[in-house]
Design a protein around this motif. Structure first.
Motif, PDB file in Angstrom:
ATOM      1  N   GLN A 136      -8.112  10.115   8.265  1.00  0.00           N
ATOM      2  CA  GLN A 136      -7.337   9.371   7.221  1.00  0.00           C
ATOM      3  C   GLN A 136      -6.727  10.121   6.252  1.00  0.00           C
ATOM      4  O   GLN A 136      -7.535  10.801   5.523  1.00  0.00           O
ATOM      5  N   LYS A 137      -5.558   9.802   5.752  1.00  0.00           N
ATOM      6  CA  LYS A 137      -5.030  10.158   4.407  1.00  0.00           C
ATOM      7  C   LYS A 137      -5.902   9.853   3.398  1.00  0.00           C
ATOM      8  O   LYS A 137      -6.332   8.495   3.276  1.00  0.00           O
ATOM      9  N   ASP A 138      -6.203  10.504   2.445  1.00  0.00           N
ATOM     10  CA  ASP A 138      -7.094  10.315   1.352  1.00  0.00           C
ATOM     11  C   ASP A 138      -6.103   9.497   0.508  1.00  0.00           C
ATOM     12  O   ASP A 138      -5.240   9.734  -0.009  1.00  0.00           O
ATOM     13  N   LEU A 143      -5.301   1.120  -2.532  1.00  0.00           N
ATOM     14  CA  LEU A 143      -4.034   0.300  -1.998  1.00  0.00           C
ATOM     15  C   LEU A 143      -3.905   0.059  -0.390  1.00  0.00           C
ATOM     16  O   LEU A 143      -3.518   1.211   0.122  1.00  0.00           O
ATOM     17  N   PRO A 144      -4.105  -0.834   0.294  1.00  0.00           N
ATOM     18  CA  PRO A 144      -3.894  -0.738   1.803  1.00  0.00           C
ATOM     19  C   PRO A 144      -2.387  -0.277   2.162  1.00  0.00           C
ATOM     20  O   PRO A 144      -2.346   0.259   3.228  1.00  0.00           O
ATOM     21  N   GLU A 145      -1.428  -0.358   1.270  1.00  0.00           N
ATOM     22  CA  GLU A 145       0.135   0.054   1.429  1.00  0.00           C
ATOM     23  C   GLU A 145       0.050   1.388   1.487  1.00  0.00           C
ATOM     24  O   GLU A 145       1.134   1.828   1.806  1.00  0.00           O
ATOM     25  N   HIS A 146      -0.962   2.036   1.164  1.00  0.00           N
ATOM     26  CA  HIS A 146      -0.953   3.525   1.109  1.00  0.00           C
ATOM     27  C   HIS A 146      -1.813   4.303   2.118  1.00  0.00           C
ATOM     28  O   HIS A 146      -1.969   5.660   2.205  1.00  0.00           O
TER      29      HIS A 146
END
Length: 225
Positions: A136-138, A143-146
């Motif tokens: 996963q990208k930290d 925010l879910p959109e990120h």
């Protein structure tokens, strides 16, 4: 006669209209399906290319057979990290988390370039044969959109998967039976003579060792006395 002909003509025209309508509908549906499929494929390809430009995994490979501990290596853009790390987790095929941890950058992460990373996950072998590794990208914002992640399908090593790697005779005096080369000191003991005619092979427990025979046991016992 004329009336009957008119009725037949009307029926033929009606049937022709129905056939043309059905064919037109089928062609439109096929074109719509092909267009939709092409759009989905393009979106998937674009997403895959975008992820590949952000993170690349060296090991494990997709569908690789794994066991614990699982070492994960690769490289990711500096933007994938936060404070030089990002989360990783291993799931079974039911979505249950088997292990989770942190991948650590191996050099300065404050860059737009690729930065190598390493992570190790220790887990108990599940009953399922397949699972998924997620990197996963930290996302410090929460925010879910990120949220961005990459998933890799994996297979868990099963007991039935026998190791076929040949055993070798190793050690300075050729006194050991092992799977890989072993470096030892070079003192020679008399009982090492017993191994010159012994059989080095993989045993029932899957490990490499000298096969215990009566001759080997008798020979070794002679030197113990």
């Amino acid at each position: 006669m004329t009336k009957g002909f008119s009725i037949i003509f009307i029926v033929i025209c009606f049937l022709f209209f129905v056939v043309v309508t059905v064919v037109s509908f089928l062609l439109l549906r096929e074109n719509y399906y092909e267009s939709s499929l092409a759009t989905v494929i393009n979106l998937e390809l674009n997403k895959r290319d975008e992820l590949f430009n952000l993170i690349q995994i060296t090991t494990p490979k997709a569908d690789q057979v794994i066991e614990s501990p699982l070492v994960i290596k690769g490289k990711a853009r500096g933007s994938w990290y936060f404070e030089a790390s990002f989360p990783v987790k291993l799931l079974d095929n039911q979505g249950k988390i088997l292990a989770q941890g942190i991948a650590q950058a191996q050099s300065d992460w404050m860059t737009e370039n690729f930065v190598p990373f390493v992570a190790t996950l220790t887990f108990t072998k599940p009953t399922s044969t397949a699972g998924t590794l997620i990197l996963q990208k930290d996302n410090p914002s929460g925010l879910p959109e990120h949220d961005v992640q990459i998933s890799i399908p994996l297979l868990f090593k099963q007991d039935s998967q026998v190791n076929t790697k040949p055993c070798i005779i190793t050690g300075c005096s050729k006194q050991l039976c092992a799977e890989d080369e072993v470096v030892t000191t070079c003192e020679f003991k008399p009982e090492y003579v017993c191994y010159t005619k012994a059989v080095c092979e993989r045993q029932a427990d899957g490990k490499c060792s000298w096969t215990k025979t009566i001759d080997l046991e008798v020979c070794l016992n002679e030197f113990k006395e």
